[in-house]
Enzyme design. Structure first.
Site, PDB file in Angstrom:
ATOM      1  N   GLY A 194      -0.921 -54.527  24.530  1.00 52.40           N
ATOM      2  CA  GLY A 194      -0.125 -55.727  24.027  1.00 52.40           C
ATOM      3  C   GLY A 194       0.102 -56.305  22.782  1.00 52.40           C
ATOM      4  N   ILE A 215       6.539 -44.898  35.160  1.00 52.53           N
ATOM      5  CA  ILE A 215       8.245 -44.788  35.307  1.00 52.53           C
ATOM      6  C   ILE A 215       8.733 -45.614  36.401  1.00 52.53           C
ATOM      7  CG2 ILE A 215      10.370 -42.811  36.598  1.00 52.53           C
ATOM      8  CD1 ILE A 215       7.417 -40.713  34.789  1.00 52.53           C
ATOM      9  N   ASN A 243      13.383 -50.750  26.328  1.00 48.31           N
ATOM     10  CA  ASN A 243      12.233 -50.274  26.111  1.00 48.31           C
ATOM     11  C   ASN A 243      11.215 -49.501  24.871  1.00 48.31           C
ATOM     12  OD1 ASN A 243       9.290 -48.663  27.253  1.00 48.31           O
ATOM     13  ND2 ASN A 243      10.357 -46.484  26.815  1.00 48.31           N
ATOM     14  N   HIS A 262       9.795 -46.754  22.506  1.00 47.78           N
ATOM     15  CA  HIS A 262       8.965 -45.087  22.290  1.00 47.78           C
ATOM     16  C   HIS A 262       8.714 -45.126  20.930  1.00 47.78           C
ATOM     17  CE1 HIS A 262       7.442 -41.924  23.692  1.00 47.78           C
ATOM     18  NE2 HIS A 262       8.562 -40.903  22.846  1.00 47.78           N
TER      19      HIS A 262
HETATM   20  C1  GAR Z   1       3.101 -48.154  21.845  1.00 50.13           C
HETATM   21  O1  GAR Z   1       3.143 -47.329  20.967  1.00 50.13           O
HETATM   22  C2  GAR Z   1       4.742 -47.881  22.964  1.00 50.13           C
HETATM   23  O2  GAR Z   1       5.663 -47.392  21.658  1.00 50.13           O
HETATM   24  C3  GAR Z   1       3.916 -46.749  23.407  1.00 50.13           C
HETATM   25  O3  GAR Z   1       2.842 -47.311  23.764  1.00 50.13           O
HETATM   26  C4  GAR Z   1       1.790 -47.832  22.850  1.00 50.13           C
HETATM   27  C5  GAR Z   1       1.933 -49.401  23.589  1.00 50.13           C
HETATM   28  O4  GAR Z   1       1.270 -49.951  22.594  1.00 50.13           O
HETATM   29  N1  GAR Z   1       5.031 -46.437  24.240  1.00 50.13           N
HETATM   30  C6  GAR Z   1       5.020 -45.424  24.369  1.00 50.13           C
HETATM   31  O5  GAR Z   1       4.147 -43.976  24.289  1.00 50.13           O
HETATM   32  C7  GAR Z   1       6.732 -45.370  26.023  1.00 50.13           C
HETATM   33  N2  GAR Z   1       7.021 -44.158  26.212  1.00 50.13           N
HETATM   34  P1  GAR Z   1       0.864 -52.118  22.634  1.00 50.13           P
HETATM   35  O6  GAR Z   1       0.438 -52.007  23.862  1.00 50.13           O
HETATM   36  O7  GAR Z   1      -0.730 -52.361  22.044  1.00 50.13           O
HETATM   37  O8  GAR Z   1       1.547 -52.519  22.922  1.00 50.13           O
END
Ligand code: GAR
Length: 311
Positions: free
Chosen positions: A119, A199, A214, A216
């Protein structure tokens, strides 16, 4: 002037009328047909030559204003467009909105954040809301994963944090229906996927069309459809010299929706997936906050695949 009016109609419908009154276009269309669309007010629509959704919007507006006539409202709107403060136009509505510089701003912009992990992106949103950079409220943080640290972050800031696990063998759509119940109850104006590793079903995506974004960790359309470190591993394997992140609207196809914000970082020869991820993550936090801010201020318009930002 005409375009300005159409833009206002777009924003007003999407940001204020629909979320606040839970009116959907098919309902309005049905009502319009029931009523024979003979109302003299509706003639104004053709003068403005608005597309159907805008016709509907004006009709809804007549309903919202009930006793007041559309033409007097339109005259008022025309008179006031471009003026510094259009707050008066919305002060009679329960759906509170302020408008200035020709843009509508919701007084309350409710954000639901869906998470699965640590998060840090959620934290960036929390910080931006608390500092006033984003004029909105995080009304719930929902995780499909039990130990997600993101839930702790939310709790720490007094935000409603909800763990919603999928049941064994549960169909994707059934899970999404339970999720939607919470989202509707929270009256969300925007759903943010911040590391949500699930998803969403076509049903959910359609229900919240243009309302889900979202983040990415790559420059889409490169390296889509994968998560986290895998994305950076693939980018390094491919040998790209720049990578970055993308904030986009969510459509039925994964990582393919209209792009709102992208930020890039240089790839170094000595980078590992971890080091690249770390640099991209910093950009993610900036990009996500920027995208939410733009949307909450009604400055974003989707035209086909392109997202036009009013600066
Ligand atoms: C982030 O890097 C986000 O871009 C990625 O998960 C991570 C979550 O980090 N999402 C994906 O890869 C979606 N395809 P966080 O929990 O520290 O925000």
């Amino acid at each position: 002037m005409r375009d300005e009016l159409k833009n206002l109609a777009d924003v007003f419908f999407a940001k204020i009328v629909e979320p606040a009154y839970k009116i959907n276009l098919s309902w309005v269309r049905r009502e319009l047909m029931n009523l024979g669309i003979k109302d003299e007010n509706i003639d104004h629509l053709y003068i403005i030559n608005a597309p159907l959704s805008r016709e509907v919007w004006y009709y809804v507006f007549v309903k919202l204003y009930e006793e007041k006539k559309l033409d007097s409202f339109l005259n008022l709107l025309l008179e006031k467009i471009g003026a510094i403060n259009l707050g008066k136009l919305t002060e009679n509505l329960d759906a509170v909105g302020l408008c200035y510089d020709g843009r509508f701003h919701l007084k309350t912009f409710n954000i639901v954040v869906l998470v699965s992990g640590r998060g840090t992106n959620l934290q960036a949103i929390i910080d931006a809301v608390e500092s006033g950079e984003i004029n909105g409220k995080i009304v719930a943080v929902i995780s499909n994963k039990k130990g997600a640290y993101a839930l702790k972050r939310a709790k720490k800031h007094g935000i409603d944090s909800i763990y919603l696990p999928a049941k064994k063998g549960e169909k994707r759509e059934d899970y999404d229906k339970r999720l939607a119940e919470i989202i509707d109850e929270k009256k969300a104006n925007l759903i943010v996927l911040a590391g949500f590793l699930r998803i969403l079903s076509p049903w959910f995506v359609k229900k919240y069309e243009n309302t889900i974004i979202n983040i990415h960790p790559s420059l889409l359309p490169a390296f889509g459809g994968i998560y986290g470190l895998d994305v950076h591993r693939k980018a390094l394997e491919y040998g790209v010299k720049v990578s970055g992140c993308t904030v986009h609207f969510v459509t039925e196809n994964v990582d393919s929706g209209p792009i709102i914000v992208q930020k890039c970082v240089e790839v170094m020869d000595e980078d590992t997936p971890e080091s690249l991820a770390e640099r991209v993550l910093e950009k993610e936090h900036e990009a996500l906050v920027e995208a939410i801010k733009l949307i909450s201020e009604g400055r974003v318009k989707i035209e086909g695949r392109r997202v036009i930002v009013k600066r």
